[in-house]
Scaffold this motif. Structure first.
Motif, PDB file in Angstrom:
ATOM      1  N   UNK A  33      22.782  34.822  36.465  1.00 46.14           N
ATOM      2  CA  UNK A  33      22.890  34.218  35.134  1.00 46.14           C
ATOM      3  C   UNK A  33      22.659  32.731  35.333  1.00 46.14           C
ATOM      4  N   UNK A  34      21.618  32.194  34.682  1.00 43.39           N
ATOM      5  CA  UNK A  34      21.271  30.799  34.893  1.00 43.39           C
ATOM      6  C   UNK A  34      20.775  30.599  36.316  1.00 43.39           C
ATOM      7  N   UNK A  35      21.346  29.630  37.007  1.00 48.42           N
ATOM      8  CA  UNK A  35      20.946  29.348  38.389  1.00 48.42           C
ATOM      9  C   UNK A  35      21.849  30.017  39.421  1.00 48.42           C
ATOM     10  N   UNK A  36      22.851  30.754  38.976  1.00 45.24           N
ATOM     11  CA  UNK A  36      23.876  31.271  39.870  1.00 45.24           C
ATOM     12  C   UNK A  36      23.830  32.784  39.997  1.00 45.24           C
ATOM     13  N   UNK A  37      24.222  33.283  41.164  1.00 51.37           N
ATOM     14  CA  UNK A  37      24.403  34.718  41.401  1.00 51.37           C
ATOM     15  C   UNK A  37      25.887  35.038  41.306  1.00 51.37           C
ATOM     16  N   UNK A  38      26.211  36.155  40.648  1.00 48.81           N
ATOM     17  CA  UNK A  38      27.590  36.534  40.383  1.00 48.81           C
ATOM     18  C   UNK A  38      27.798  38.005  40.699  1.00 48.81           C
ATOM     19  N   UNK A  39      29.060  38.418  40.764  1.00 44.82           N
ATOM     20  CA  UNK A  39      29.414  39.839  40.732  1.00 44.82           C
ATOM     21  C   UNK A  39      30.741  39.987  39.996  1.00 44.82           C
ATOM     22  N   UNK A  40      30.916  41.123  39.365  1.00 46.01           N
ATOM     23  CA  UNK A  40      32.135  41.444  38.628  1.00 46.01           C
ATOM     24  C   UNK A  40      32.950  42.448  39.418  1.00 46.01           C
ATOM     25  N   UNK A  41      34.257  42.382  39.264  1.00 45.29           N
ATOM     26  CA  UNK A  41      35.116  43.408  39.849  1.00 45.29           C
ATOM     27  C   UNK A  41      36.133  43.853  38.811  1.00 45.29           C
ATOM     28  N   UNK A  42      36.488  45.122  38.881  1.00 47.29           N
ATOM     29  CA  UNK A  42      37.504  45.700  38.005  1.00 47.29           C
ATOM     30  C   UNK A  42      38.524  46.394  38.889  1.00 47.29           C
ATOM     31  N   UNK A  43      39.787  46.102  38.639  1.00 47.67           N
ATOM     32  CA  UNK A  43      40.873  46.752  39.362  1.00 47.67           C
ATOM     33  C   UNK A  43      41.808  47.376  38.343  1.00 47.67           C
ATOM     34  N   UNK A  44      42.068  48.662  38.507  1.00 50.34           N
ATOM     35  CA  UNK A  44      42.911  49.385  37.561  1.00 50.34           C
ATOM     36  C   UNK A  44      44.152  49.887  38.285  1.00 50.34           C
ATOM     37  N   UNK A  45      45.273  49.234  38.056  1.00 48.00           N
ATOM     38  CA  UNK A  45      46.566  49.676  38.563  1.00 48.00           C
ATOM     39  C   UNK A  45      47.434  49.930  37.349  1.00 48.00           C
ATOM     40  N   UNK A  46      48.512  49.216  37.249  1.00 46.85           N
ATOM     41  CA  UNK A  46      49.335  49.293  36.045  1.00 46.85           C
ATOM     42  C   UNK A  46      48.632  48.593  34.882  1.00 46.85           C
ATOM     43  N   UNK A  47      47.859  47.554  35.208  1.00 46.83           N
ATOM     44  CA  UNK A  47      47.068  46.797  34.244  1.00 46.83           C
ATOM     45  C   UNK A  47      45.607  46.882  34.648  1.00 46.83           C
ATOM     46  N   UNK A  48      44.735  46.404  33.775  1.00 48.84           N
ATOM     47  CA  UNK A  48      43.312  46.371  34.064  1.00 48.84           C
ATOM     48  C   UNK A  48      42.912  44.916  34.283  1.00 48.84           C
ATOM     49  N   UNK A  49      42.408  44.610  35.473  1.00 50.91           N
ATOM     50  CA  UNK A  49      41.974  43.253  35.805  1.00 50.91           C
ATOM     51  C   UNK A  49      40.459  43.222  35.902  1.00 50.91           C
ATOM     52  N   UNK A  50      39.833  42.289  35.189  1.00 50.45           N
ATOM     53  CA  UNK A  50      38.395  42.075  35.261  1.00 50.45           C
ATOM     54  C   UNK A  50      38.191  40.659  35.786  1.00 50.45           C
ATOM     55  N   UNK A  51      37.450  40.536  36.887  1.00 50.37           N
ATOM     56  CA  UNK A  51      37.254  39.237  37.520  1.00 50.37           C
ATOM     57  C   UNK A  51      35.771  38.967  37.722  1.00 50.37           C
TER      58      UNK A  51
END
Length: 59
Positions: A33-51
């Motif tokens: 996205x733009x000039x940068x490379x990224x990755x997303x992570x999702x962790x599902x325990x008691x809550x849902x974390x999107x990073x």
């Protein structure tokens, strides 16, 4: 992970996961996205974390 894909358009990234299954953690492939490379992570325990993380630069 053939059931998940990151699609990018200009400044927008959308990660579609068709089947999360019994997994508690998922990480997307790198995307740009733009000039940068990224990755997303999702962790599902008691809550849902999107990073969002910058990907490491490969020289």
């Amino acid at each position: 992970m053939s059931d998940s894909k990151v699609e990018t358009i200009s400044r927008l990234a959308q990660w579609r996961i068709d089947n999360f299954g019994p997994c508690t953690y998922r990480r997307s492939e790198s995307f740009k996205v733009g000039l940068w490379n990224w990755h997303l992570s999702i962790e599902k325990n008691r809550y849902l974390y999107v990073r969002l993380f910058p990907s490491q630069v490969e020289c």
